[in-house]
Design a protein around this motif. Structure first.
Motif, PDB file in Angstrom:
ATOM      1  N   UNK A   1       0.861  -1.282   0.075  1.00 19.99           N
ATOM      2  CA  UNK A   1      -0.124   0.036   0.045  1.00 19.99           C
ATOM      3  C   UNK A   1       1.081   1.142   0.172  1.00 19.99           C
ATOM      4  N   UNK A   2       0.769   1.890  -0.962  1.00 19.02           N
ATOM      5  CA  UNK A   2       1.507   3.346  -1.288  1.00 19.02           C
ATOM      6  C   UNK A   2       0.662   4.436  -0.658  1.00 19.02           C
ATOM      7  N   UNK A   3       1.365   5.508   0.297  1.00 18.89           N
ATOM      8  CA  UNK A   3       0.355   6.443   0.704  1.00 18.89           C
ATOM      9  C   UNK A   3       1.132   7.626  -0.137  1.00 18.89           C
ATOM     10  N   UNK A   4       0.306   8.421  -1.000  1.00 17.66           N
ATOM     11  CA  UNK A   4       0.971   9.607  -1.880  1.00 17.66           C
ATOM     12  C   UNK A   4       0.059  10.873  -1.587  1.00 17.66           C
ATOM     13  N   UNK A   5       0.755  11.876  -2.207  1.00 13.51           N
ATOM     14  CA  UNK A   5       0.042  12.978  -2.482  1.00 13.51           C
ATOM     15  C   UNK A   5      -0.500  12.953  -3.619  1.00 13.51           C
ATOM     16  N   UNK A   6      -0.882  14.420  -4.377  1.00 15.03           N
ATOM     17  CA  UNK A   6      -1.459  14.188  -5.618  1.00 15.03           C
ATOM     18  C   UNK A   6      -0.389  14.125  -6.692  1.00 15.03           C
ATOM     19  N   UNK A   7       0.182  12.994  -7.056  1.00 10.07           N
ATOM     20  CA  UNK A   7       1.053  12.516  -7.792  1.00 10.07           C
ATOM     21  C   UNK A   7       0.772  12.067  -9.359  1.00 10.07           C
ATOM     22  N   UNK A   8      -0.378  11.923  -9.451  1.00 10.06           N
ATOM     23  CA  UNK A   8      -1.005  11.893 -10.986  1.00 10.06           C
ATOM     24  C   UNK A   8      -1.112  10.318 -11.101  1.00 10.06           C
ATOM     25  N   UNK A   9      -1.981  10.179 -12.226  1.00 13.30           N
ATOM     26  CA  UNK A   9      -2.275   8.609 -12.416  1.00 13.30           C
ATOM     27  C   UNK A   9      -1.161   7.849 -13.165  1.00 13.30           C
ATOM     28  N   UNK A  10      -0.003   8.541 -13.848  1.00 15.03           N
ATOM     29  CA  UNK A  10       0.924   7.724 -14.095  1.00 15.03           C
ATOM     30  C   UNK A  10       1.851   7.196 -13.251  1.00 15.03           C
ATOM     31  N   UNK A  11       1.976   7.972 -12.077  1.00 15.87           N
ATOM     32  CA  UNK A  11       2.651   7.681 -11.032  1.00 15.87           C
ATOM     33  C   UNK A  11       1.898   6.406 -10.130  1.00 15.87           C
ATOM     34  N   UNK A  12       0.894   6.699 -10.051  1.00 19.18           N
ATOM     35  CA  UNK A  12      -0.046   5.596  -9.540  1.00 19.18           C
ATOM     36  C   UNK A  12       0.071   4.310 -10.056  1.00 19.18           C
ATOM     37  N   UNK A  13       0.073   4.426 -11.544  1.00 23.69           N
ATOM     38  CA  UNK A  13       0.181   3.018 -12.166  1.00 23.69           C
ATOM     39  C   UNK A  13       1.548   2.579 -12.037  1.00 23.69           C
ATOM     40  N   UNK A  14       2.648   3.457 -12.141  1.00 23.68           N
ATOM     41  CA  UNK A  14       3.757   2.895 -11.995  1.00 23.68           C
ATOM     42  C   UNK A  14       4.070   2.187 -10.545  1.00 23.68           C
ATOM     43  N   UNK A  15       3.620   2.736  -9.564  1.00 26.44           N
ATOM     44  CA  UNK A  15       3.533   2.156  -8.160  1.00 26.44           C
ATOM     45  C   UNK A  15       2.839   0.591  -8.314  1.00 26.44           C
ATOM     46  N   UNK A  16       1.770   0.585  -8.739  1.00 27.74           N
ATOM     47  CA  UNK A  16       1.017  -0.705  -8.479  1.00 27.74           C
ATOM     48  C   UNK A  16       1.812  -1.726  -9.573  1.00 27.74           C
ATOM     49  N   UNK A  17       2.447  -1.169 -10.600  1.00 24.64           N
ATOM     50  CA  UNK A  17       3.310  -2.192 -11.293  1.00 24.64           C
ATOM     51  C   UNK A  17       4.422  -2.578 -10.709  1.00 24.64           C
ATOM     52  N   UNK A  18       4.932  -1.721  -9.887  1.00 23.99           N
ATOM     53  CA  UNK A  18       6.028  -2.175  -9.130  1.00 23.99           C
ATOM     54  C   UNK A  18       5.941  -3.323  -7.816  1.00 23.99           C
ATOM     55  N   UNK A  19       4.615  -3.330  -7.368  1.00 21.09           N
ATOM     56  CA  UNK A  19       3.764  -4.171  -6.356  1.00 21.09           C
ATOM     57  C   UNK A  19       3.802  -5.346  -7.082  1.00 21.09           C
ATOM     58  N   UNK A  20       3.097  -5.341  -8.332  1.00 22.84           N
ATOM     59  CA  UNK A  20       2.633  -6.465  -9.108  1.00 22.84           C
ATOM     60  C   UNK A  20       3.798  -7.274  -9.470  1.00 22.84           C
ATOM     61  N   UNK A  21       5.036  -6.629  -9.795  1.00 22.05           N
ATOM     62  CA  UNK A  21       6.250  -7.329  -9.983  1.00 22.05           C
ATOM     63  C   UNK A  21       6.819  -8.037  -9.142  1.00 22.05           C
ATOM     64  N   UNK A  22       6.433  -7.695  -7.811  1.00 25.46           N
ATOM     65  CA  UNK A  22       6.906  -8.713  -6.579  1.00 25.46           C
ATOM     66  C   UNK A  22       5.787  -9.706  -6.240  1.00 25.46           C
ATOM     67  N   UNK A  23       4.854  -9.911  -6.961  1.00 26.98           N
ATOM     68  CA  UNK A  23       3.511 -10.829  -6.848  1.00 26.98           C
ATOM     69  C   UNK A  23       2.862 -10.279  -5.776  1.00 26.98           C
ATOM     70  N   UNK A  24       2.463  -8.867  -5.725  1.00 27.35           N
ATOM     71  CA  UNK A  24       1.712  -8.529  -4.729  1.00 27.35           C
ATOM     72  C   UNK A  24       0.402  -7.645  -5.346  1.00 27.35           C
ATOM     73  N   UNK A  25      -0.355  -7.274  -4.670  1.00 27.96           N
ATOM     74  CA  UNK A  25      -1.411  -6.331  -5.014  1.00 27.96           C
ATOM     75  C   UNK A  25      -1.144  -5.073  -4.831  1.00 27.96           C
ATOM     76  N   UNK A  26      -1.065  -3.848  -5.627  1.00 30.45           N
ATOM     77  CA  UNK A  26      -0.855  -2.601  -5.288  1.00 30.45           C
ATOM     78  C   UNK A  26      -1.842  -1.631  -4.845  1.00 30.45           C
ATOM     79  N   UNK A  27      -1.925  -1.101  -3.726  1.00 34.21           N
ATOM     80  CA  UNK A  27      -3.026  -0.253  -3.397  1.00 34.21           C
ATOM     81  C   UNK A  27      -2.417   1.250  -3.278  1.00 34.21           C
ATOM     82  N   UNK A  28      -3.290   2.321  -3.681  1.00 31.75           N
ATOM     83  CA  UNK A  28      -3.201   3.346  -3.517  1.00 31.75           C
ATOM     84  C   UNK A  28      -3.910   4.418  -2.445  1.00 31.75           C
ATOM     85  N   UNK A  29      -3.310   4.956  -1.683  1.00 33.38           N
ATOM     86  CA  UNK A  29      -4.255   5.991  -0.339  1.00 33.38           C
ATOM     87  C   UNK A  29      -3.480   7.213  -0.411  1.00 33.38           C
ATOM     88  N   UNK A  30      -4.296   8.213  -0.269  1.00 30.82           N
ATOM     89  CA  UNK A  30      -3.776   9.437  -0.071  1.00 30.82           C
ATOM     90  C   UNK A  30      -3.587  10.291   0.990  1.00 30.82           C
TER      91      UNK A  30
END
Length: 334
Positions: free
Chosen positions: A53-82
């Protein structure tokens, strides 16, 4: 196991590089800081990580997609909170309260580490620490003779301990942590004007939790340009031989490479001496230059340079006689 990564800070000390990209996504040896952080946690976790689970500011959808991809690359679900406003470490973690169940690791994304231990998941909690020369700038722990933590102190004015909390924590009971964090906010309990995780840890200890410390071998900061360049060099040294550092898709012509060096795919380097401790991002062009202790991001141009202790952003251009620079994305200095 879950990993909670608070990373909503603005990274003001690393400007201009953080004006266009969040600090945890600055690349170190070719990978974003936050990616290297969670990869290293997964290595020592001792069990499968099923959510990051990544807790972020207003970083934009591209950043959110990159973070989810990092989690998925490790076999995990990526979640976004603000986190909409900076109210302290306890508030930051609690922004991900929906993911705080079971055992979890909390890791603040402004530091990297090297450790050779496996996490003791039978413990109530593990606080990762490193001895420092100036503990006034950190939260610190005191321990008894059995190695159990007896006190948590936030930025002590007088000497309490030199064992600093590095910002990575394991908790066996995520719900217990969540409830103690919520208690601080509900009762407006602040320390130095903010809601502090150390206050929640103290309350958990007083209710019976026994915390131990996990000591890391290396603790590396990415707070400003100088220490980020230094950290890049250290990580290159650690991973040399573990990771492919020079992409087969990079084009090298009449170059001397002094390891350790990272060169990304599509980079073009000619008539240059590169290294040691240099990272060159994908698509970057380097010509007629001598570089050491330099971090260059993607799609930039470095021409006729003799640089050390320098950092260059994405899509920047440098052509000049300076020996040390720090320029951000889309900048031109010639």
């Amino acid at each position: 196991m879950k990993i909670i990564v608070p990373m909503a800070g603005r990274g003001s000390r690393l400007r201009p590089h953080t004006l266009t990209i969040p600090k945890p996504l600055i690349p170190i040896a070719g990978k974003p800081i936050v990616q290297r952080l969670v990869e290293d946690i997964v290595k020592v976790a001792g069990e499968k990580v099923d959510e990051i689970a990544f807790i972020i500011g207003d970083f934009g959808k591209e950043v959110e997609a990159n973070l989810k991809s990092i989690a998925e690359g490790l076999g995990a679900k990526g979640s976004i909170y603000y986190q909409d406003e900076p109210l302290g470490t306890a508030h930051a973690i609690l922004c991900a309260k929906e993911s705080m169940q079971g055992n979890l690791v909390v890791a603040f994304a402004d530091t990297l580490f090297r450790a050779d231990f496996s996490l003791d998941t039978a413990s109530d909690g593990v606080i990762w620490t490193k001895r420092v020369e100036n503990p006034k700038a950190f939260g610190v722990v005191k321990k008894n003779t059995e190695g159990v933590i007896t006190d948590f102190v936030e930025k002590p004015e007088t000497f309490v301990s030199d064992e600093a909390i590095i910002g990575i924590y394991y908790f066996k009971d995520g719900e217990f942590l969540r409830d103690e964090l919520q208690y601080l906010l509900d009762n407006d309990i602040r320390d130095k004007g903010e809601y502090q995780l150390t206050n929640a840890l103290e309350n958990m200890k007083n209710k019976g939790s026994q915390f131990t410390s996990g000591t890391v071998n290396e603790w590396m900061d990415c707070g400003n340009k100088n220490v980020t360049v230094e950290t890049n060099g250290k990580i290159l040294g650690f991973i040399d031989g573990e990771e492919e550092l020079i992409s087969p898709e990079a084009k090298l012509d009449n170059c001397e490479i002094i390891a350790p060096v990272f060169i990304g795919p599509g980079a073009k380097v000619s008539n240059s001496t590169i290294g040691p401790r240099v990272s060159i991002g994908a698509g970057t062009v380097v010509e007629n230059s001598k570089l050491s202790d330099v971090l260059i991001q993607e799609d930039s141009q470095v021409l006729n340079a003799n640089l050390s202790n320098s950092m260059i952003g994405n899509k920047a251009k440098f052509d000049g006689n300076f020996s040390e620079i720090s320029i951000g994305d889309y900048s031109v200095l010639e």
